[in-house]
Design a protein around this motif. Structure first.
Motif, PDB file in Angstrom:
ATOM      1  N   GLU A  29       0.877  -1.161  -0.119  1.00 10.71           N
ATOM      2  CA  GLU A  29       0.073   0.171  -0.023  1.00 10.71           C
ATOM      3  C   GLU A  29       0.775   1.219  -0.114  1.00 10.71           C
ATOM      4  OE1 GLU A  29      -2.554  -0.169   3.359  1.00 10.71           O
ATOM      5  OE2 GLU A  29      -3.400  -2.032   2.644  1.00 10.71           O
ATOM      6  N   ASP A  30       0.564   2.660  -0.718  1.00 11.89           N
ATOM      7  CA  ASP A  30       1.129   3.636  -0.612  1.00 11.89           C
ATOM      8  C   ASP A  30       2.451   3.519  -1.167  1.00 11.89           C
ATOM      9  OD1 ASP A  30      -1.193   4.848   0.372  1.00 11.89           O
ATOM     10  OD2 ASP A  30      -0.686   4.777   2.571  1.00 11.89           O
ATOM     11  N   ALA A  31       2.773   2.831  -2.148  1.00 12.59           N
ATOM     12  CA  ALA A  31       4.089   2.311  -2.678  1.00 12.59           C
ATOM     13  C   ALA A  31       4.964   3.670  -3.062  1.00 12.59           C
ATOM     14  CB  ALA A  31       4.120   1.400  -4.010  1.00 12.59           C
ATOM     15  N   ASP A  32       4.168   4.807  -3.402  1.00 12.33           N
ATOM     16  CA  ASP A  32       4.901   6.244  -3.665  1.00 12.33           C
ATOM     17  C   ASP A  32       5.510   6.639  -2.560  1.00 12.33           C
ATOM     18  OD1 ASP A  32       1.773   6.200  -2.932  1.00 12.33           O
ATOM     19  OD2 ASP A  32       2.162   8.428  -2.759  1.00 12.33           O
ATOM     20  N   ARG A  33       5.252   6.208  -1.316  1.00  6.85           N
ATOM     21  CA  ARG A  33       5.978   6.515  -0.269  1.00  6.85           C
ATOM     22  C   ARG A  33       7.458   6.120  -0.198  1.00  6.85           C
ATOM     23  NH1 ARG A  33       2.892   9.420   3.430  1.00  6.85           N
ATOM     24  NH2 ARG A  33       0.611   8.928   3.148  1.00  6.85           N
ATOM     25  N   ALA A  34       7.694   5.131  -1.047  1.00  5.15           N
ATOM     26  CA  ALA A  34       9.223   4.572  -1.134  1.00  5.15           C
ATOM     27  C   ALA A  34      10.245   5.570  -1.451  1.00  5.15           C
ATOM     28  CB  ALA A  34       9.144   3.157  -1.681  1.00  5.15           C
ATOM     29  N   THR A  35      11.252   5.422  -0.782  1.00  9.59           N
ATOM     30  CA  THR A  35      12.091   6.848  -0.905  1.00  9.59           C
ATOM     31  C   THR A  35      12.893   6.151  -2.474  1.00  9.59           C
ATOM     32  OG1 THR A  35      14.114   5.185   0.219  1.00  9.59           O
ATOM     33  CG2 THR A  35      12.742   7.180   1.430  1.00  9.59           C
TER      34      THR A  35
ATOM     35  N   PRO B 227       9.580 -17.789  -8.781  1.00  9.88           N
ATOM     36  CA  PRO B 227       8.414 -18.068  -9.664  1.00  9.88           C
ATOM     37  C   PRO B 227       7.228 -17.872  -9.145  1.00  9.88           C
ATOM     38  CG  PRO B 227      10.205 -19.734  -9.372  1.00  9.88           C
ATOM     39  CD  PRO B 227      10.408 -18.615  -8.447  1.00  9.88           C
ATOM     40  N   ARG B 228       6.877 -17.834  -7.913  1.00 15.16           N
ATOM     41  CA  ARG B 228       5.530 -17.924  -7.542  1.00 15.16           C
ATOM     42  C   ARG B 228       5.051 -16.608  -6.767  1.00 15.16           C
ATOM     43  NH1 ARG B 228       2.269 -22.646  -7.468  1.00 15.16           N
ATOM     44  NH2 ARG B 228       2.622 -23.517  -9.305  1.00 15.16           N
ATOM     45  N   THR B 229       5.873 -15.752  -6.589  1.00 16.62           N
ATOM     46  CA  THR B 229       5.829 -14.365  -5.827  1.00 16.62           C
ATOM     47  C   THR B 229       5.233 -13.240  -6.958  1.00 16.62           C
ATOM     48  OG1 THR B 229       7.665 -14.773  -4.558  1.00 16.62           O
ATOM     49  CG2 THR B 229       6.926 -12.469  -4.663  1.00 16.62           C
ATOM     50  N   VAL B 230       4.344 -12.619  -6.445  1.00 17.39           N
ATOM     51  CA  VAL B 230       3.154 -11.706  -7.215  1.00 17.39           C
ATOM     52  C   VAL B 230       3.331 -10.484  -6.319  1.00 17.39           C
ATOM     53  CG1 VAL B 230       1.148 -11.030  -8.032  1.00 17.39           C
ATOM     54  CG2 VAL B 230       1.608 -13.270  -8.076  1.00 17.39           C
ATOM     55  N   TRP B 231       3.587  -9.337  -6.971  1.00 17.38           N
ATOM     56  CA  TRP B 231       3.800  -7.862  -6.305  1.00 17.38           C
ATOM     57  C   TRP B 231       2.392  -7.197  -6.838  1.00 17.38           C
ATOM     58  CZ3 TRP B 231       7.518  -6.080  -2.987  1.00 17.38           C
ATOM     59  CH2 TRP B 231       8.642  -7.067  -2.748  1.00 17.38           C
ATOM     60  N   LEU B 232       2.161  -6.560  -5.692  1.00 14.70           N
ATOM     61  CA  LEU B 232       0.625  -5.695  -6.005  1.00 14.70           C
ATOM     62  C   LEU B 232       1.089  -4.388  -5.375  1.00 14.70           C
ATOM     63  CD1 LEU B 232      -2.218  -8.239  -4.952  1.00 14.70           C
ATOM     64  CD2 LEU B 232      -1.012  -8.006  -7.135  1.00 14.70           C
ATOM     65  N   LEU B 233       1.369  -3.347  -6.248  1.00 14.84           N
ATOM     66  CA  LEU B 233       1.486  -1.891  -5.742  1.00 14.84           C
ATOM     67  C   LEU B 233       0.502  -1.011  -5.715  1.00 14.84           C
ATOM     68  CD1 LEU B 233       5.118  -1.803  -7.443  1.00 14.84           C
ATOM     69  CD2 LEU B 233       4.504  -2.994  -5.390  1.00 14.84           C
ATOM     70  N   CYS B 234       0.400  -0.322  -4.874  1.00 17.20           N
ATOM     71  CA  CYS B 234      -0.780   0.830  -4.748  1.00 17.20           C
ATOM     72  C   CYS B 234      -0.342   2.067  -4.824  1.00 17.20           C
ATOM     73  CB  CYS B 234      -1.672   0.580  -3.664  1.00 17.20           C
ATOM     74  SG  CYS B 234      -2.416  -1.104  -3.698  1.00 17.20           S
TER      75      CYS B 234
END
Length: 390
Positions: A122-128, A144-151
């Motif tokens: 959540e709030d991935a835009d807060r990453a430096t 292989p089985r990891t999924v990233w969900l960025l908001c």
């Protein structure tokens, strides 16, 4: 009820996510799964339900039936307790590279139940910037089985190299009628209150729910909407600014007090404070003071963010007020977000020009920008109040 049924006014996004969930099931079964990818970016205006959509998609990925909505996998994913779902909520003003690297290590683990390992950021835009660079490497070469969900509010809020590697899911502001229907059917809110809350929140679902169910939230809104008529002199401008900032500080303090105390107490216990026995003392062991200082810094950053978010919500209320004034001045046949204070809107519309209203809207937006640049809140809000008085 399927997990996507709770997404209000997001038919296009639901169609995309539903197809992807089916493709994800094909991948688990050993198929190709065209339409499924390892990184997704959920964007949309405040209140559109970015995090809610991402969580529903996570449930669909973890559910053997693609998001049935009633199995244990769906239930655990939706409440955030599923062992294969890692939810990241930046509590402070930013998310550091150290935190990101720790997250990447956790994301590298295999799913415990054989389907997917899902990271909901959540709030991935807060990453430096340095944190974003570390995140980029993880997205480029995921397990292989990891999924990233960025908001994030908008694609441009993330580095182009990150967003170019994500599939975009753009959410829209739901219509007030749809929001009112949700409040009336799912929260048992009387229809008149539901329509008022949906209109005042301008499609912001969580804001509408708060207005409908919390009298204190409605009282704070009335206080903010009363600001324009109170700015009769310089002294009144300073007083209004002080009151607005103080309210935000009190809200931040109330939101963090219990959590801060719990975190501090747990950390002190972890480092041995109060322990007894041979070779032990009641003070913090080596390293405890540094860990406590780091925790206090995080807590201050979290309080600052909550205070800033509270101020920003109040400023957006003012923008909606002056937007309604402008609509009345131009005779636009649009629904007024603040129709419940129509008398104040009409008085100001008659007493000022559209040019003056636009300058006032610009003053509020400038204040938001200054707060984002860490300008002293009292000074920024005072300057805005003086500009609103004109």
């Amino acid at each position: 009820m399927a997990v996507f049924d709770d997404l209000v006014g997001q038919d296009q996004a639901i169609a995309v996510l539903s197809r992807a969930a089916v493709a994800a099931g094909e991948v688990v079964a050993g198929g190709r799964g065209a339409g499924m990818t390892h990184a997704w970016l959920f964007t949309g205006p405040p209140g559109s339900g970015r995090e809610h959509a991402a969580r529903a998609f996570a449930a669909a990925l973890l559910c053997p039936d693609g998001g049935c909505g009633h199995c244990d996998q769906c239930h655990q994913a939706l409440i955030g307790s599923h062992p294969d779902l890692e939810t990241v909520r930046p509590e402070g003003l930013s998310y550091s590279v150290k935190q990101t690297r720790e997250l990447i290590l956790r994301a590298a683990g295999a799913p415990t139940q054989g389907r997917w390992r899902v990271i909901l950021f959540e709030d991935a835009d807060r990453a430096t910037e340095s944190a974003a660079n570390a995140l980029l490497k993880a997205i480029e070469e995921p397990p292989p089985r990891t999924v990233w969900l960025l908001c994030a509010p908008a694609p441009d809020d993330l580095m182009i190299t990150i967003r170019s590697r994500c599939r975009l899911v753009n959410l829209v502001t739901p219509a007030p009628e749809a929001v009112a229907h949700v409040l009336a059917t799912r929260d048992s809110v009387p229809w008149e209150v539901a329509t008022f809350a949906a209109r005042a929140a301008q499609g912001h679902i969580s804001r509408a729910r708060a207005l409908a169910l919390d009298e204190e939230v409605r009282r704070r809104r009335e206080s903010v909407l009363g600001i324009p008529r109170s700015l009769t002199g310089v002294g009144e401008c300073v007083t209004a600014a002080e009151r607005l900032v103080k309210t935000a500080e009190e809200e931040a303090a109330a939101a963090t007090a219990v959590l801060n105390e719990s975190e501090t107490s747990e950390l002190r216990k972890l480092y041995g404070e109060g322990s007894t026995g041979k070779g032990l003392n009641r003070g913090l062991v080596r390293g405890g003071a540094g860990a406590l200082k780091e925790l206090e810094d995080r807590q201050k950053s979290r309080a600052t963010r909550i205070k800033r978010d509270s101020l920003d919500a109040a400023l957006l209320e003012l923008v909606s007020f002056y937007r309604d004034v402008l609509a009345m001045q131009f005779g636009a046949g649009v629904e007024l977000a603040n129709d419940d204070v129509r008398f104040d809107l009409d008085q100001l519309a008659k007493a000022s020009t559209p040019e003056e209203t636009l300058r006032r809207i610009d003053a509020v937006m400038l204040c938001r920008e200054r707060l984002g640049l860490n300008v002293n809140p009292q000074m920024a809000v005072e300057a805005m109040m003086l500009a609103l008085r004109g």
